[in-house]
Design a protein around this motif. Structure first.
Motif, PDB file in Angstrom:
ATOM      1  N   UNK A 487      16.614  11.729  -4.311  1.00  0.00           N
ATOM      2  CA  UNK A 487      17.323  12.661  -3.431  1.00  0.00           C
ATOM      3  C   UNK A 487      18.136  13.663  -4.255  1.00  0.00           C
ATOM      4  N   UNK A 488      18.423  13.343  -5.507  1.00  0.00           N
ATOM      5  CA  UNK A 488      19.348  14.148  -6.328  1.00  0.00           C
ATOM      6  C   UNK A 488      18.654  15.281  -7.074  1.00  0.00           C
ATOM      7  N   UNK A 489      17.341  15.289  -7.086  1.00  0.00           N
ATOM      8  CA  UNK A 489      16.633  16.318  -7.836  1.00  0.00           C
ATOM      9  C   UNK A 489      16.605  15.997  -9.315  1.00  0.00           C
ATOM     10  N   UNK A 490      16.128  16.954 -10.108  1.00  0.00           N
ATOM     11  CA  UNK A 490      15.975  16.724 -11.549  1.00  0.00           C
ATOM     12  C   UNK A 490      16.944  17.544 -12.374  1.00  0.00           C
ATOM     13  N   UNK A 491      17.931  18.164 -11.721  1.00  0.00           N
ATOM     14  CA  UNK A 491      19.007  18.880 -12.429  1.00  0.00           C
ATOM     15  C   UNK A 491      18.438  19.912 -13.409  1.00  0.00           C
ATOM     16  N   UNK A 492      17.474  20.691 -12.949  1.00  0.00           N
ATOM     17  CA  UNK A 492      16.905  21.762 -13.768  1.00  0.00           C
ATOM     18  C   UNK A 492      15.720  21.350 -14.604  1.00  0.00           C
ATOM     19  N   UNK A 494      12.008  19.909 -15.410  1.00  0.00           N
ATOM     20  CA  UNK A 494      10.765  20.076 -14.666  1.00  0.00           C
ATOM     21  C   UNK A 494      10.023  18.744 -14.536  1.00  0.00           C
ATOM     22  N   UNK A 495       9.464  18.556 -13.382  1.00  0.00           N
ATOM     23  CA  UNK A 495       8.662  17.356 -13.140  1.00  0.00           C
ATOM     24  C   UNK A 495       7.610  17.691 -12.082  1.00  0.00           C
ATOM     25  N   UNK A 496       6.400  17.202 -12.273  1.00  0.00           N
ATOM     26  CA  UNK A 496       5.376  17.397 -11.246  1.00  0.00           C
ATOM     27  C   UNK A 496       5.574  16.363 -10.150  1.00  0.00           C
ATOM     28  N   UNK A 497       5.043  16.646  -8.973  1.00  0.00           N
ATOM     29  CA  UNK A 497       5.160  15.663  -7.899  1.00  0.00           C
ATOM     30  C   UNK A 497       4.355  14.404  -8.223  1.00  0.00           C
ATOM     31  N   UNK A 498       3.330  14.527  -9.075  1.00  0.00           N
ATOM     32  CA  UNK A 498       2.615  13.335  -9.527  1.00  0.00           C
ATOM     33  C   UNK A 498       3.535  12.454 -10.359  1.00  0.00           C
ATOM     34  N   UNK A 499       4.303  13.070 -11.279  1.00  0.00           N
ATOM     35  CA  UNK A 499       5.245  12.297 -12.088  1.00  0.00           C
ATOM     36  C   UNK A 499       6.282  11.612 -11.207  1.00  0.00           C
ATOM     37  N   UNK A 500       6.716  12.304 -10.170  1.00  0.00           N
ATOM     38  CA  UNK A 500       7.686  11.713  -9.241  1.00  0.00           C
ATOM     39  C   UNK A 500       7.073  10.494  -8.556  1.00  0.00           C
ATOM     40  N   UNK A 501       5.850  10.646  -8.084  1.00  0.00           N
ATOM     41  CA  UNK A 501       5.186   9.536  -7.414  1.00  0.00           C
ATOM     42  C   UNK A 501       5.044   8.335  -8.350  1.00  0.00           C
ATOM     43  N   UNK A 502       4.614   8.572  -9.597  1.00  0.00           N
ATOM     44  CA  UNK A 502       4.422   7.479 -10.546  1.00  0.00           C
ATOM     45  C   UNK A 502       5.756   6.801 -10.846  1.00  0.00           C
ATOM     46  N   UNK A 700      12.771  20.050  -9.654  1.00  0.00           N
ATOM     47  CA  UNK A 700      12.909  19.419  -8.343  1.00  0.00           C
ATOM     48  C   UNK A 700      14.344  19.603  -7.825  1.00  0.00           C
ATOM     49  N   UNK A 701      14.521  20.222  -6.664  1.00  0.00           N
ATOM     50  CA  UNK A 701      15.874  20.468  -6.151  1.00  0.00           C
ATOM     51  C   UNK A 701      16.470  19.222  -5.496  1.00  0.00           C
ATOM     52  N   UNK A 702      17.789  19.283  -5.290  1.00  0.00           N
ATOM     53  CA  UNK A 702      18.478  18.222  -4.558  1.00  0.00           C
ATOM     54  C   UNK A 702      18.155  18.346  -3.074  1.00  0.00           C
TER      55      UNK A 702
END
Length: 892
Positions: A487-492, A494-502, A700-702
């Protein structure tokens, strides 16, 4: 004279070798020792003299199990024959009656007519509904044989006569029976959909392997249940029928039994008119390492084959093509004698003691319960490899002149009164002549010998089959703490949504309760999706562990196989991977285990490639997550036409119980997966999910504040970013997936260069918006005096000023599917057309979904409302560097 001496010497030598072999067999060595001896002799001959034995992938055209080796038949043959006759009659009556009531309603008589013995022997002696240890068998029934399965359930008292009356008329009062096995339509009866043809075999293979997976991971006790798949010989032409058979032998799946009803016919004619389908399938499956059992000839043939000392009869039987055998089945005994045996005086001599009528009645193996029982017993007892039983039958067996063995028999739906009378008399059904024209159902009383025998056999085997039950209890809700970091995002960063899912998947796998239930499924693309870290974390499943030292052993993320490994690394097979998802996603019912599959794959190779299996998953009330990686037409740089997906979300629209989401941000993914687990495994809804993720690293934004955000993510739409401009010109931009970031760039350009204030909306699911809106339309139509319901998309966008511009990495028809409920004019930008090998920027320019085209689309929408003039558009085209004469991507 010399030649005669040579011949005599050969006969003597042959006799000595045969006597030696008989000695080994008689002195306790048995078939195993004899087999080893023959192998050693063959090896010695090759080494000593270069003797090469002629290769043959097939055995002679006779039964694999000789008469003396048959297991004794344990039941009453006469009682089981009477029961089988009752089942046959009611199956036939069901189809005939349905087509009398409504012309053309369809149904199939001939498939079950040929397979009745195959099923009845299994029902009476083999299908384990439950063992003492709690395990059971699973049966994939051949779809076209459904009338016979219904007929048996009617005799068992499980299906009332009224439902048989409504075969293929499911909307009648009181309900009816579906055409084929459909768990969605009959959730307490059918377990596995097996039509379309070919889906049964491949599902059965992966289900049998999944059972071993559960056992080796300690989620299920190994207790010996079998997976049975009843198939048609014509069905074996489907690629899915044969495509995974080596997996079954490689995994030593001796819990798997295929039974192929070789009635030699498909819909239009012979399966192999000029060949022999049994021999062909034997070669294929023997070559793949299966245990092959042929059941060709009935007991009537045993004496003839025993007397065939020179092998001339078996040789002749092997010469005849399947098309010619069909001819034999429909002709007289005299024709049979003349054309099969008449080619050699010695053959005619062998059958001279048999009348033409006796010859005509010579049964095939698939219609002989003794032969079928022996094959099933051998298959159940076999260890070390899967078994296929090839049983020869006659399509339409018992239909006589109405269609027995004829090319038209598959389409046979009706019988006239004379034909019904012949069938009735042949199988001894106690129905008087004056009632025959109605083809009435017949069931003896509950205290009749037949019904008591049936019930006793099924009680002995643990209960009725088929029968579907939800055996698992609901899970507890997943802790919120697993999702909060997203929920907090990545604070600037970069991350792909695939990386987030993994990352999220890795966290869920570490949960002490939930983690062991997750089944990651990957078709040889783990490194593409950045999932190699999971190799060490949970291991790759292998039924034998890891018997080698991997080449990357010295690296942190080496390829780690383990007997209790959790990842199903399926290799290059989306169809096989989907079958694993189906097996895992239905384990809540089949095994009482809430396994949660996550199948991640190239999104292009999902719905377009394995859509039939996805539809079957929906029918089976499957649960779990399909995760389309590298999704969208422009996110996968370089790969091109065959890899770039711009239509999977469109193809997902027809699947009724599938929820489809195209998230842009990390927090959206977290909320969707959290809600999915809750709905499927806590609330026990019969739904499953399609989630698209991309490989483009982005900040990824908050998550925005407000309760509406969570609801909007799940329902398909929410306002992500309100414009901070007080400009007079106002528009609403709608973005999805990776194109959301182009929409955000366009928002800035519109404000800074064109004085346009744009609110940005995140559309996570056009399908959910479409479904909700249509639900409202339908309700309003049916309740004209009630207060009309307002679709969620209309409610959310109500009061938003200006035209609406929707941009996604999918076809334009996806946003356009909700256009009638958008409270304003909608302009859709999408990626219609074939993909290209290029980088992302070039692709988005080509498909006209990048920021500059979104800006142009917005100005065009304003111009249509006369808020800007054409001169503004012309200047924008020049300033944005857009080529108005470029190729149309939709057709180029």
């Amino acid at each position: 004279m010399a030649q005669t001496e040579t011949d005599g010497q050969e006969v003597l030598e042959t006799r000595e070798w045969v006597d030696s072999l008989d000695y080994v067999l008689s002195k306790g060595g048995g078939p195993v020792r004899a087999g080893r001896l023959l192998q050693q002799l063959a090896l010695h001959a090759k080494r000593a003299a270069g003797v090469n034995l002629p290769f043959s992938a097939t055995t002679p055209y006779q039964n694999t199990i000789a008469g003396p080796q048959q297991a004794p038949f344990p039941g009453s043959q006469e009682m089981e024959r009477r029961i089988k006759s009752l089942v046959r009659w009611n199956a036939l009556a069901m189809v005939v009656r349905a087509n009398k009531i409504q012309e053309g309603i369809g149904g199939h008589i001939s498939t079950f007519a040929s397979a009745a013995t195959l099923y009845e022997v299994a029902f009476n002696h083999f299908f384990q509904a439950q063992t003492e240890s709690g395990d059971r068998d699973f049966v994939y029934f051949q779809g076209h044989a459904a009338p016979g399965i219904y007929a048996r359930a009617y005799l068992e008292g499980r299906i009332p006569k009224e439902k048989l009356e409504n075969f293929r008329r499911e909307l009648k009062p009181g309900g009816g029976l579906s055409s084929y096995p459909h768990p969605w339509l009959m959730p307490n009866f059918w377990e596995f959909p097996t039509v379309s043809m070919g889906l049964g075999p491949i599902q059965a293979i992966y289900h049998a392997r999944f059972i071993r997976y559960l056992e080796n991971r300690g989620l299920k006790q190994s207790t010996g249940g079998k997976v049975w798949a009843f198939l048609g010989d014509g069905e074996m032409d489907e690629p899915e029928s044969l495509g995974s058979i080596t997996l079954a032998s490689r995994e030593n799946l001796d819990n798997l039994i295929f039974v192929v009803n070789c009635n030699l016919q498909r819909l239009d004619g012979p399966v192999r008119g000029n060949g022999k389908i049994i021999q062909e399938l034997e070669a294929i499956f023997r070559g793949a390492g299966w245990n092959v059992i042929k059941v060709i000839w009935g007991s009537d043939w045993d004496a003839l084959i025993r007397a065939d000392g020179d092998g001339i009869l078996v040789k002749r039987l092997g010469e005849v093509s399947d098309g010619q055998y069909q001819k034999y089945f429909v002709e007289s005994g005299a024709y049979f004698r003349q054309n099969l045996f008449g080619t050699d005086p010695r053959l005619l001599k062998m059958v001279e003691h048999l009348s033409d009528e006796q010859l005509a009645r010579m049964r095939l193996g698939g219609h002989d319960p003794i032969k079928v029982h022996a094959a099933y017993r051998a298959a159940v007892d076999h260890k070390g490899s899967p078994t296929i039983i090839l049983a020869k039958t006659i399509k339409g067996y018992g239909l006589g002149e109405a269609g027995e063995g004829k090319n038209i028999t598959h389409q046979q739906k009706k019988l006239n009164e004379d034909e019904l009378q012949l069938f009735r008399s042949r199988f001894g059904i106690p129905i008087p002549d004056d009632e025959l024209h109605n083809a009435p159902f017949y069931r003896p009383s509950d205290d009749s010998a037949e019904i008591k025998y049936m019930q006793a056999r099924r009680q002995q085997l643990g209960g009725y089959m088929p029968q579907r039950k939800v055996r698992a209890t609901p899970l507890k809700p997943v802790p919120e703490s697993h999702f909060e970091e997203f929920y907090k995002g990545t604070d600037g960063r970069e991350a792909s949504t695939t990386m987030v899912f993994v990352r999220l998947l890795a966290k869920l796998l570490r949960d002490p309760e939930l983690g062991k239930l997750i089944v990651p499924i990957i078709p040889d693309e783990a490194r593409t999706f950045g999932m190699e870290a999971l190799f060490r974390q949970v291991g790759i499943y292998s039924s034998v562990g890891q018997l080698y030292e991997p080449v990357d052993m010295d690296t942190l993320l080496y390829y780690k196989e383990a007997k209790n490994g959790q990842i199903l690394e399926e290799g290059i097979t989306e169809a096989g991977s989907m079958c694993s998802l189906i097996a895992a996603g239905t384990a809540y019912a089949n095994h009482g285990i809430n396994t949660i599959p996550f199948f991640i794959y190239y999104s292009m190779f999902g719905f377009q490639r394995i859509g039939d299996l996805i539809w079957a998953a929906a029918d089976m009330r499957c649960r779990g997550f399909l995760v389309g990686g590298t999704a969208g037409r422009t996110t996968l740089a370089g790969e091109g036409l065959q890899h770039q997906d711009g239509h999977s979300h469109v193809l997902a629209l027809p699947v009724p119980n599938l929820l489809a989401y195209d998230p842009a941000f990390a927090y959206e993914i977290a909320i969707i997966i959290q809600d999915g687990i809750k709905r499927m495994y806590v609330d026990q809804e019969s739904i499953f999910y399609y989630l698209t993720v991309t490989n483009e690293p982005l900040p990824m934004p908050e998550m925005p504040k407000g309760e509406h955000v969570r609801e909007g993510i799940l329902r398909g739409l929410y306002r992500f970013k309100t414009s901070d401009s007080d400009a007079k010109l106002r528009v609403q931009l709608m973005g999805s997936g990776t194109i959301m970031f182009e929409v955000l760039k366009a928002q800035t350009i519109l404000k800074e260069k064109y004085g346009v204030a744009a609110d940005v909306w995140s559309v996570t699911s056009y399908k959910e918006l479409y479904r909700d809106a249509n639900d409202c339309v339908r309700w309003n139509m049916l309740h004209p005096k009630e207060t009309p319901k307002v679709p969620y998309v209309t409610q959310s966008l109500q009061g938003a000023q200006g035209p609406f511009i929707a941009a996604s990495d999918y076809m334009k028809v996806l946003p356009e599917s909700i256009s009638q409920w958008v409270p304003g004019k909608l302009l859709s930008l999408g990626t219609d057309g074939f993909g290209r090998s290029e980088n992302r920027a070039a692709l988005r320019d080509f498909f006209e979904v990048d920021a500059k085209h979104i800006v142009l689309g917005t100005l065009t929408a304003l111009a249509r409302e006369s808020q800007v003039g054409p001169d503004v558009l012309e200047k924008a085209i020049r300033d944005l560097g857009i080529n108005p004469e470029k190729l149309n991507p939709a057709i180029s």
